[in-house]
Design an enzyme around this catalytic site. Structure first.
Site, PDB file in Angstrom:
ATOM      1  N   SER A 190       0.825  -1.210   0.000  1.00 51.54           N
ATOM      2  CA  SER A 190       0.000   0.000   0.000  1.00 51.54           C
ATOM      3  C   SER A 190       0.856   1.255   0.000  1.00 51.54           C
ATOM      4  O   SER A 190       1.929   1.286   0.590  1.00 51.54           O
ATOM      5  CB  SER A 190      -0.910   0.024   1.227  1.00 51.54           C
ATOM      6  OG  SER A 190      -1.646   1.234   1.230  1.00 51.54           O
TER       7      SER A 190
ATOM      8  N   LYS B  34      -4.420  -6.822   3.344  1.00 50.36           N
ATOM      9  CA  LYS B  34      -4.426  -5.670   2.420  1.00 50.36           C
ATOM     10  C   LYS B  34      -5.863  -5.371   1.970  1.00 50.36           C
ATOM     11  O   LYS B  34      -6.259  -4.211   1.832  1.00 50.36           O
ATOM     12  CB  LYS B  34      -3.530  -5.954   1.207  1.00 50.36           C
ATOM     13  CG  LYS B  34      -3.599  -4.877   0.111  1.00 50.36           C
ATOM     14  CD  LYS B  34      -3.171  -3.517   0.635  1.00 50.36           C
ATOM     15  CE  LYS B  34      -2.923  -2.459  -0.416  1.00 50.36           C
ATOM     16  NZ  LYS B  34      -3.962  -2.102  -1.311  1.00 50.36           N
TER      17      LYS B  34
ATOM     18  N   HIS C  84      -7.473  -3.546   4.715  1.00 53.03           N
ATOM     19  CA  HIS C  84      -6.904  -2.186   4.690  1.00 53.03           C
ATOM     20  C   HIS C  84      -7.702  -1.325   3.710  1.00 53.03           C
ATOM     21  O   HIS C  84      -8.087  -0.194   4.006  1.00 53.03           O
ATOM     22  CB  HIS C  84      -5.428  -2.250   4.285  1.00 53.03           C
ATOM     23  CG  HIS C  84      -4.853  -0.926   3.862  1.00 53.03           C
ATOM     24  ND1 HIS C  84      -5.099  -0.361   2.621  1.00 53.03           N
ATOM     25  CD2 HIS C  84      -4.061  -0.038   4.511  1.00 53.03           C
ATOM     26  CE1 HIS C  84      -4.492   0.808   2.539  1.00 53.03           C
ATOM     27  NE2 HIS C  84      -3.850   1.033   3.669  1.00 53.03           N
ATOM     28  N   ASN C  85      -7.946  -1.866   2.527  1.00 51.77           N
ATOM     29  CA  ASN C  85      -8.669  -1.087   1.518  1.00 51.77           C
ATOM     30  C   ASN C  85     -10.124  -0.845   1.918  1.00 51.77           C
ATOM     31  O   ASN C  85     -10.674   0.217   1.650  1.00 51.77           O
ATOM     32  CB  ASN C  85      -8.599  -1.788   0.163  1.00 51.77           C
ATOM     33  CG  ASN C  85      -7.269  -1.534  -0.534  1.00 51.77           C
ATOM     34  OD1 ASN C  85      -6.261  -1.349   0.135  1.00 51.77           O
ATOM     35  ND2 ASN C  85      -7.259  -1.520  -1.843  1.00 51.77           N
TER      36      ASN C  85
ATOM     37  N   GLU D 185     -10.003   1.886   4.189  1.00 49.37           N
ATOM     38  CA  GLU D 185      -9.707   3.069   3.353  1.00 49.37           C
ATOM     39  C   GLU D 185     -11.013   3.635   2.753  1.00 49.37           C
ATOM     40  O   GLU D 185     -11.251   4.846   2.782  1.00 49.37           O
ATOM     41  CB  GLU D 185      -8.733   2.638   2.259  1.00 49.37           C
ATOM     42  CG  GLU D 185      -8.408   3.642   1.178  1.00 49.37           C
ATOM     43  CD  GLU D 185      -7.493   3.000   0.103  1.00 49.37           C
ATOM     44  OE1 GLU D 185      -6.419   2.475   0.454  1.00 49.37           O
ATOM     45  OE2 GLU D 185      -7.860   3.021  -1.090  1.00 49.37           O
TER      46      GLU D 185
HETATM   47  C1  6PG Z   1      -3.207   1.470  -1.559  1.00 53.66           C
HETATM   48  C2  6PG Z   1      -4.508   1.705  -2.277  1.00 53.66           C
HETATM   49  C3  6PG Z   1      -4.423   1.122  -3.638  1.00 53.66           C
HETATM   50  C4  6PG Z   1      -5.504   1.614  -4.555  1.00 53.66           C
HETATM   51  C5  6PG Z   1      -6.695   0.732  -4.569  1.00 53.66           C
HETATM   52  C6  6PG Z   1      -8.023   1.313  -4.276  1.00 53.66           C
HETATM   53  O1  6PG Z   1      -3.292   0.887  -0.491  1.00 53.66           O
HETATM   54  O2  6PG Z   1      -2.172   1.881  -2.052  1.00 53.66           O
HETATM   55  O3  6PG Z   1      -5.557   1.121  -1.589  1.00 53.66           O
HETATM   56  O4  6PG Z   1      -4.346  -0.247  -3.507  1.00 53.66           O
HETATM   57  O5  6PG Z   1      -5.710   2.944  -4.522  1.00 53.66           O
HETATM   58  O6  6PG Z   1      -6.629   0.157  -5.823  1.00 53.66           O
HETATM   59  O7  6PG Z   1      -8.633   1.679  -5.448  1.00 53.66           O
HETATM   60  P1  6PG Z   1     -10.168   1.877  -5.714  1.00 53.66           P
HETATM   61  O8  6PG Z   1     -10.596   3.061  -4.914  1.00 53.66           O
HETATM   62  O9  6PG Z   1     -10.152   2.186  -7.179  1.00 53.66           O
HETATM   63  O10 6PG Z   1     -10.896   0.633  -5.420  1.00 53.66           O
END
Ligand code: 6PG
Length: 483
Positions: A132, A186, A189-190, A193
């Protein structure tokens, strides 16, 4: 051939992420990096652009393998999906038992489990590693979440530590667990996010519509928040985005960007996996659905005719409202992280991974998109009690929720009354009230299930499983447990 082997690590796939990771590796003491890309021009372009990196270019998989010292270690940085399988197939042909193949893409963890199992049969190690930090992180120091075998970690650990971000003196990488554990973490994590971003977006919207402040003025509020407990990369970049003006129109950039959020799938995976595991990640789910809702222009056009509340949204005391939104944001953020860590814990139990939740909080303190001060508090909470049943009930977070809950309720009420969608704020509050409730209406749901499907229920006052004879004389009988 291996006599010429001079690289200790190789990178395959030289788009921006791969190139940047290769440059990061090459910039660290002790690393010599072999590079390979399907179209050789890209390899040559990277080598030409960065003579200082001392890259060893390869024009074929055979050449690539020959340039690597044993155990050969290669990081694949290609688009997740079939391209990853294609590269693995080629590498397996030229690698030997003991060598290590690392997939640094955003792979779906069941794919990583499948690939690890298949590659292991050849004696080669396969490591799915979540990385990430975007393009800049890849170049300067990402947060890295590797899975795979203990054997591969012996070789890989020092290499990954050399390129990872450093937070409070510690590299942001740890051996997360076996096979798909790294990509699982991961993925979550997303998901977090997504929740974090949606909560920030809701806070911006409420402040803008409640106070009439401009994006540039709201940028200053976020910049101020970034000095306190909300300090994080996402708050910092939000201020940057809100400050930006469009060169063509002179308008705030945020006003000329189409309001339809994209997604590459990791948020949806987090929610799908949580549904299968039975973990309520409602904040993450609402954030993911909010993107889906935004991206349905036809329905939004039709729904635009539906009525909202009559009253205008006016805020009597701007400063107090902004502080309420800050507190609501922090409380909702605590819920999102608590839910995400629940999913990691339950996923680890399901897939038999030993995941140290405190270590995960620590490697997220730097390099990654959700990096934040706040992660120190999460690490502290798990250091105090590794078996913490509910992160948000740990003393530090319980105090923050206690401090914020009245404001949180006022903000959700204001949003509902004024017709401003705040799905992540309100679902987080509903989760908070649900999980802390003495008694839930789930009892009635059990009664309904027993009525139409004889699904049985348990009682509060005695052991056993019961069923009421609804179509008979409505007496209760002891029954087999059918949930
Ligand atoms: C990271 C991000 C990276 C990316 C994702 C999310 O941890 O560096 O999460 O993996 O930005 O692909 O993208 P989307 O918002 O397009 O789903």
């Amino acid at each position: 051939m291996s006599d010429n082997a001079s690289a200790n690590i190789g990178v395959i796939g030289l788009a921006v992420m791969g190139s940047n990771l290769a440059r990061n590796l090459a910039s660290r003491e002790g690393n010599t990096v072999a590079v390979y890309n399907r179209s050789h021009e890209k390899t040559q372009a990277l080598v030409d652009a960065h003579p200082e990196a001392g890259f060893i270019p390869a024009a074929s998989y055979e050449e690539f393998a020959a340039s690597l010292q044993k155990p050969r270690t290669a990081i694949i940085m290609v688009k997740a999906g079939w391209a990853t399988d294609a590269v693995i197939d080629e590498l397996v042909k030229v690698f030997e038992p003991g060598d290590i193949i690392v997939d640094g893409g955003n792979a779906y963890f069941p794919d990583t489990i499948r690939r690890e199992k298949a590659v292991r049969e050849t004696g080669i190690n396969f490591v799915g590693a979540g990385i990430s930090g975007g393009e800049e992180g890849a170049l300067l120091g990402p947060s890295i979440m590797p899975g795979g075998s203990d054997e591969s970690w012996v070789t890989l650990g020092p290499i990954l530590k050399s390129i990872a971000a450093v937070a409070e003196g510690e590299p942001c990488v740890t051996h997360v667990g076996h096979d798909g554990a790294g990509h699982f973490v991961k993925m979550v994590h997303n998901g977090i996010e997504y929740a974090d971003m949606q909560l920030i977006a809701e806070a911006y919207d409420l402040i803008r519509r409640g106070t009439g402040k401009s994006p540039a003025e709201i940028a200053e509020i976020f910049a101020e928040w970034n000095k306190g407990e909300l300090e994080s990369y996402l708050i910092e970049i939000t201020a940057e985005v809100l400050r930006q003006f469009d060169a063509d129109t002179g308008k705030p950039l945020v006003d000329v960007i189409l309001d339809q959020a994209g997604a590459k799938g990791t948020g949806a995976w987090t929610v799908q996996t949580a549904l299968s595991l039975g973990v309520p990640v409602s904040g993450i789910a609402e954030a993911t659905f909010a993107r889906s809702l935004s991206s349905r222009p036809d329905q939004r056009a039709v729904a635009a005719n539906l009525p909202g509340p009559d009253e205008e949204f006016t805020v009597a005391d701007e400063a107090a409202f902004i502080e309420d939104v800050r507190l609501a944001l922090y409380a909702s953020k605590i819920v999102a992280y608590s839910q995400g860590f629940d999913e990691i814990r339950d996923g680890a139990a399901e897939y038999d991974w030993k995941i140290d939740l405190g270590a995960i909080a620590k490697i997220w303190r730097g390099g990654c998109i959700i990096r934040a001060q706040f992660l120190n508090r999460i690490a502290d909470a798990y250091a105090e009690n590794a078996q913490l049943p509910l992160l948000m009930a740990a003393p530090y977070f319980a105090e923050a929720l206690t401090r914020g809950q009245a404001a949180w309720r006022r903000v959700v009420i204001a949003a509902a009354q004024s017709g401003i969608p705040a799905p992540a704020f309100s679902s987080s509050l509903a989760y908070y009230d649900g999980i802390r409730a003495d008694r839930l209406p789930a009892a009635l749901v059990q009664g309904q299930r027993d009525f139409f499907g004889a699904h049985t229920y348990k009682r509060v006052d005695k052991e056993g499983t019961f069923h009421t004879l609804w179509s008979g004389d409505r007496t209760e009988v002891e029954a087999e447990d059918t949930h």
